[in-house]
Design a protein around this motif. Structure first.
Motif, PDB file in Angstrom:
ATOM      1  N   ILE A 155      25.045  -0.821  36.159  1.00 38.31           N
ATOM      2  CA  ILE A 155      25.956   0.138  35.524  1.00 38.31           C
ATOM      3  C   ILE A 155      26.552   1.036  36.600  1.00 38.31           C
ATOM      4  N   LEU A 156      27.828   1.285  36.504  1.00 38.43           N
ATOM      5  CA  LEU A 156      28.483   2.271  37.356  1.00 38.43           C
ATOM      6  C   LEU A 156      28.387   3.614  36.654  1.00 38.43           C
ATOM      7  N   ARG A 157      27.765   4.591  37.309  1.00 36.89           N
ATOM      8  CA  ARG A 157      27.432   5.836  36.620  1.00 36.89           C
ATOM      9  C   ARG A 157      28.605   6.791  36.465  1.00 36.89           C
ATOM     10  N   GLY A 158      29.589   6.698  37.356  1.00 37.38           N
ATOM     11  CA  GLY A 158      30.607   7.744  37.413  1.00 37.38           C
ATOM     12  C   GLY A 158      31.874   7.460  36.648  1.00 37.38           C
ATOM     13  N   LYS A 159      31.936   6.315  35.929  1.00 38.20           N
ATOM     14  CA  LYS A 159      33.146   6.023  35.177  1.00 38.20           C
ATOM     15  C   LYS A 159      32.794   5.159  33.978  1.00 38.20           C
ATOM     16  N   LEU A 160      33.768   4.901  33.134  1.00 36.11           N
ATOM     17  CA  LEU A 160      33.552   4.061  31.966  1.00 36.11           C
ATOM     18  C   LEU A 160      33.444   2.609  32.421  1.00 36.11           C
ATOM     19  N   ASP A 161      32.227   2.134  32.562  1.00 38.08           N
ATOM     20  CA  ASP A 161      31.959   0.771  33.008  1.00 38.08           C
ATOM     21  C   ASP A 161      31.827  -0.112  31.771  1.00 38.08           C
ATOM     22  N   ARG A 162      32.915  -0.681  31.326  1.00 36.85           N
ATOM     23  CA  ARG A 162      32.912  -1.420  30.067  1.00 36.85           C
ATOM     24  C   ARG A 162      31.997  -2.644  30.120  1.00 36.85           C
ATOM     25  N   LYS A 163      32.031  -3.378  31.234  1.00 38.96           N
ATOM     26  CA  LYS A 163      31.167  -4.553  31.350  1.00 38.96           C
ATOM     27  C   LYS A 163      29.693  -4.156  31.345  1.00 38.96           C
ATOM     28  N   GLY A 164      29.384  -3.100  32.115  1.00 41.12           N
ATOM     29  CA  GLY A 164      27.997  -2.649  32.172  1.00 41.12           C
ATOM     30  C   GLY A 164      27.492  -2.150  30.832  1.00 41.12           C
ATOM     31  N   LEU A 165      28.318  -1.370  30.138  1.00 37.97           N
ATOM     32  CA  LEU A 165      27.919  -0.846  28.826  1.00 37.97           C
ATOM     33  C   LEU A 165      27.786  -1.957  27.797  1.00 37.97           C
ATOM     34  N   LYS A 166      28.706  -2.910  27.832  1.00 37.36           N
ATOM     35  CA  LYS A 166      28.646  -4.025  26.885  1.00 37.36           C
ATOM     36  C   LYS A 166      27.369  -4.828  27.086  1.00 37.36           C
ATOM     37  N   SER A 167      27.010  -5.056  28.358  1.00 34.72           N
ATOM     38  CA  SER A 167      25.797  -5.807  28.658  1.00 34.72           C
ATOM     39  C   SER A 167      24.549  -5.054  28.200  1.00 34.72           C
ATOM     40  N   ALA A 168      24.477  -3.750  28.515  1.00 42.70           N
ATOM     41  CA  ALA A 168      23.323  -2.950  28.107  1.00 42.70           C
ATOM     42  C   ALA A 168      23.217  -2.885  26.590  1.00 42.70           C
ATOM     43  N   ARG A 169      24.353  -2.737  25.937  1.00 42.72           N
ATOM     44  CA  ARG A 169      24.359  -2.688  24.467  1.00 42.72           C
ATOM     45  C   ARG A 169      23.848  -3.997  23.883  1.00 42.72           C
ATOM     46  N   ASN A 170      24.274  -5.112  24.449  1.00 39.96           N
ATOM     47  CA  ASN A 170      23.824  -6.412  23.955  1.00 39.96           C
ATOM     48  C   ASN A 170      22.322  -6.610  24.176  1.00 39.96           C
ATOM     49  N   LEU A 171      21.834  -6.196  25.344  1.00 39.67           N
ATOM     50  CA  LEU A 171      20.401  -6.340  25.623  1.00 39.67           C
ATOM     51  C   LEU A 171      19.559  -5.496  24.681  1.00 39.67           C
ATOM     52  N   PHE A 172      20.022  -4.282  24.392  1.00 36.97           N
ATOM     53  CA  PHE A 172      19.263  -3.397  23.504  1.00 36.97           C
ATOM     54  C   PHE A 172      19.119  -4.042  22.122  1.00 36.97           C
ATOM     55  N   ALA A 173      20.196  -4.609  21.611  1.00 33.22           N
ATOM     56  CA  ALA A 173      20.167  -5.168  20.257  1.00 33.22           C
ATOM     57  C   ALA A 173      19.612  -6.586  20.207  1.00 33.22           C
ATOM     58  N   ASN A 174      19.834  -7.368  21.279  1.00 32.21           N
ATOM     59  CA  ASN A 174      19.534  -8.802  21.204  1.00 32.21           C
ATOM     60  C   ASN A 174      18.661  -9.328  22.325  1.00 32.21           C
ATOM     61  N   GLY A 175      18.301  -8.493  23.283  1.00 29.96           N
ATOM     62  CA  GLY A 175      17.540  -8.964  24.427  1.00 29.96           C
ATOM     63  C   GLY A 175      16.158  -9.460  24.060  1.00 29.96           C
ATOM     64  N   ARG A 176      15.624 -10.285  24.932  1.00 32.63           N
ATOM     65  CA  ARG A 176      14.282 -10.844  24.710  1.00 32.63           C
ATOM     66  C   ARG A 176      13.203  -9.780  24.790  1.00 32.63           C
ATOM     67  N   PHE A 177      13.493  -8.703  25.552  1.00 26.95           N
ATOM     68  CA  PHE A 177      12.508  -7.649  25.778  1.00 26.95           C
ATOM     69  C   PHE A 177      13.091  -6.298  25.386  1.00 26.95           C
ATOM     70  N   PRO A 178      12.232  -5.281  25.264  1.00 31.34           N
ATOM     71  CA  PRO A 178      12.750  -3.907  25.111  1.00 31.34           C
ATOM     72  C   PRO A 178      13.552  -3.498  26.345  1.00 31.34           C
ATOM     73  N   MET A 179      14.208  -2.359  26.254  1.00 32.09           N
ATOM     74  CA  MET A 179      15.003  -1.833  27.359  1.00 32.09           C
ATOM     75  C   MET A 179      14.253  -0.717  28.072  1.00 32.09           C
ATOM     76  N   ALA A 180      14.645  -0.435  29.301  1.00 31.42           N
ATOM     77  CA  ALA A 180      14.132   0.709  30.058  1.00 31.42           C
ATOM     78  C   ALA A 180      15.282   1.310  30.844  1.00 31.42           C
ATOM     79  N   ALA A 181      15.335   2.646  30.906  1.00 35.18           N
ATOM     80  CA  ALA A 181      16.395   3.329  31.643  1.00 35.18           C
ATOM     81  C   ALA A 181      15.958   4.752  31.934  1.00 35.18           C
ATOM     82  N   ALA A 182      16.576   5.343  32.965  1.00 33.40           N
ATOM     83  CA  ALA A 182      16.283   6.723  33.362  1.00 33.40           C
ATOM     84  C   ALA A 182      17.416   7.617  32.885  1.00 33.40           C
ATOM     85  N   PRO A 183      17.203   8.415  31.838  1.00 32.89           N
ATOM     86  CA  PRO A 183      18.295   9.240  31.301  1.00 32.89           C
ATOM     87  C   PRO A 183      18.753  10.350  32.227  1.00 32.89           C
TER      88      PRO A 183
END
Length: 455
Positions: free
Chosen positions: A134-162
């Motif tokens: 994920i690119l932190r400093g701008k609207l990273d559409r590809k990164g957000l789309k991927s993270a969103r898909n993993l959260f809803a459909n990924g094989r495992f839970p998600m982890a991230a540092a807020p």
């Protein structure tokens, strides 16, 4: 931190997840050795693991989706967290006679900039472990789309540092970015659209580092080296808290005077002289001015918190270095390439101001005074040491060794996102803000010294 860039680079590409079980198995084998040989960590303790076992069980039964939102005080955080997930959760499950499907793992989000300083092997490894950039400093559409898909459909839970970045402090949580809360609501939305009934949770994960021994002599030596680098007289006082604290304050005042003069003289900033203002006020003003110097070059309006401004500057600098408009630098004429290199070098130099601020965004000026324990002394001393290394042009990543450490991880109470879905549909911005604030409060509660005493 990436080294000074003197040449234009191709644009930063999104790194999609490409989970490989074989790579995970190898990494699970090598990480304990890496911790032992490359870090001061010798002990990893975890509290409330039973709750995480229950969450994984429900996840594998397709009853819930969840994201581990972990504190991020130290660059080593992923290492102990990996041991929590890979070893302690399966071990606790066996104790409870709960069968979990193997592997017990988590997808994760990581800053696209990490491979720039961690090495090319990370560019290969993190996707193979199921990570998504994920690119932190701008609207990273590809990164957000991927993270969103993993959260809803990924094989495992998600982890991230807020928090978005490390702050070096056990007991001070940086302001959280709202992206984690937004991902939670997107997950609820995606599940609803797919007519799935899983509940969605965000699970706070506290993490703290404690030195096994209070090595005040080693701390005094690091302070002495910093004083020498600054041209200050080292009085060789006794290595005790009462003797070292005045030296720490003196060092802080000297560095404030030095940097105020630096920005006053060479960047023409209107910083008042010879005031009786307290150190925290002067520090916050200096951080603001350092960011303004970089923002003025990039023509960015100061907006948001110090952390938000750092992220915006970082991304803008990268846009000058990793050029979207130049797909092949070799195709440029020598003159065009020379100008592109000059822009990249200048951007890299301007980002230096942001890197200084980045190290101090969570420093209040009272962190040690509030509770002068060895852990707090060490954390602030290392932050100052990092700043000195940046000023000297050295490597700020090779921090001084102050002794072996114990890591304490706490699994917090899950926060239901699903229960807030109706609030989100009524007022999205407010719902995201409220959920972010609850997560902030949970992490801060787990970071309080009375609940996690220094040892």
């Amino acid at each position: 931190m990436p080294n000074l860039m003197t040449n234009v680079q191709p644009p930063l590409q999104f790194l999609p997840p490409d989970f490989q079980p074989g790579v995970l198995k190898f990494t699970q084998w090598i990480v304990p050795w890496w911790i032992r040989l490359k870090t001061p960590i010798t002990q990893i303790d975890a509290e409330n693991v039973e709750q995480l076992v229950e969450l994984y069980q429900k996840f594998q039964q397709e009853k819930i989706r969840f994201l581990l939102a972990f504190r991020h005080p130290n660059p080593d955080d992923p290492l102990p967290i990996s041991q929590l997930i890979w070893r302690k959760v399966p071990g606790q499950a066996r104790k409870q006679n709960i069968t979990l499907k193997s592997p017990v793992h988590a997808h994760f989000m990581y800053d696209r900039g990490i491979p720039l300083w961690a090495g090319n092997y990370v560019t290969w490894l993190f996707p193979k472990l199921g990570g998504t950039s994920i690119l932190r400093g701008k609207l990273d559409r590809k990164g957000l789309k991927s993270a969103r898909n993993l959260f809803a459909n990924g094989r495992f839970p998600m982890a991230a540092a807020p928090e978005g970045a490390t702050n070096g402090l056990n007991y001070q949580v940086s302001p959280l970015e709202p992206g984690i809360a937004q991902l939670g609501f997107w997950c609820v939305e995606d599940l609803e659209k797919a007519q799935r009934c899983e509940d969605v949770f965000i699970v706070p994960l506290g993490i703290q580092y404690h030195y096994l021994q209070e090595n005040w002599q080693a701390l005094a030596q690091v302070l002495g080296q910093i004083e020498t680098d600054c041209g200050l007289t080292n009085n060789n006082s006794q290595p005790t808290p009462s003797a070292l604290y005045p030296r720490l304050v003196n060092l802080g005042n000297y560095l404030l005077d030095l940097m105020e003069n630096f920005y006053r003289q060479y960047y023409h900033q209107p910083i008042p002289k010879n005031t009786n203002e307290e150190l925290p006020i002067r520090l916050q003003r200096l951080l603001d001015i350092a960011l303004q110097v970089a923002e003025s070059y990039f023509a960015i309006q100061p907006k948001g918190s110090l952390t938000e401004r750092c992220r915006r500057l970082e991304q803008t600098g990268w846009d000058y270095i990793y050029r979207e408009d130049i797909k092949d630098a070799e195709s440029l004429s020598p003159v065009e390439r020379g100008l592109a290199n000059r822009i990249a070098e200048e951007a890299s130099l301007r980002m230096w101001h942001m890197r200084l601020v980045e190290s101090f965004v969570a420093v209040s000026g009272k962190y040690v005074q509030e509770n002068p324990t060895f852990d707090r002394f060490a954390q602030i001393t290392i932050i100052i040491w990092t700043m000195i290394m940046r000023l000297k042009g050295g490597n700020p990543n090779r921090t001084p060794y102050l002794g072996k450490q114990r890591v304490e991880i706490t699994v917090g109470e899950p926060i239901s996102v699903s229960q807030r879905w109706s609030d989100y549909k009524t007022n999205r911005r407010q719902a995201v803000e409220n959920l972010t604030q609850q997560l902030q409060s949970s992490l801060e509660k787990m970071s309080q010294p009375q609940s996690k005493p220094d040892k």
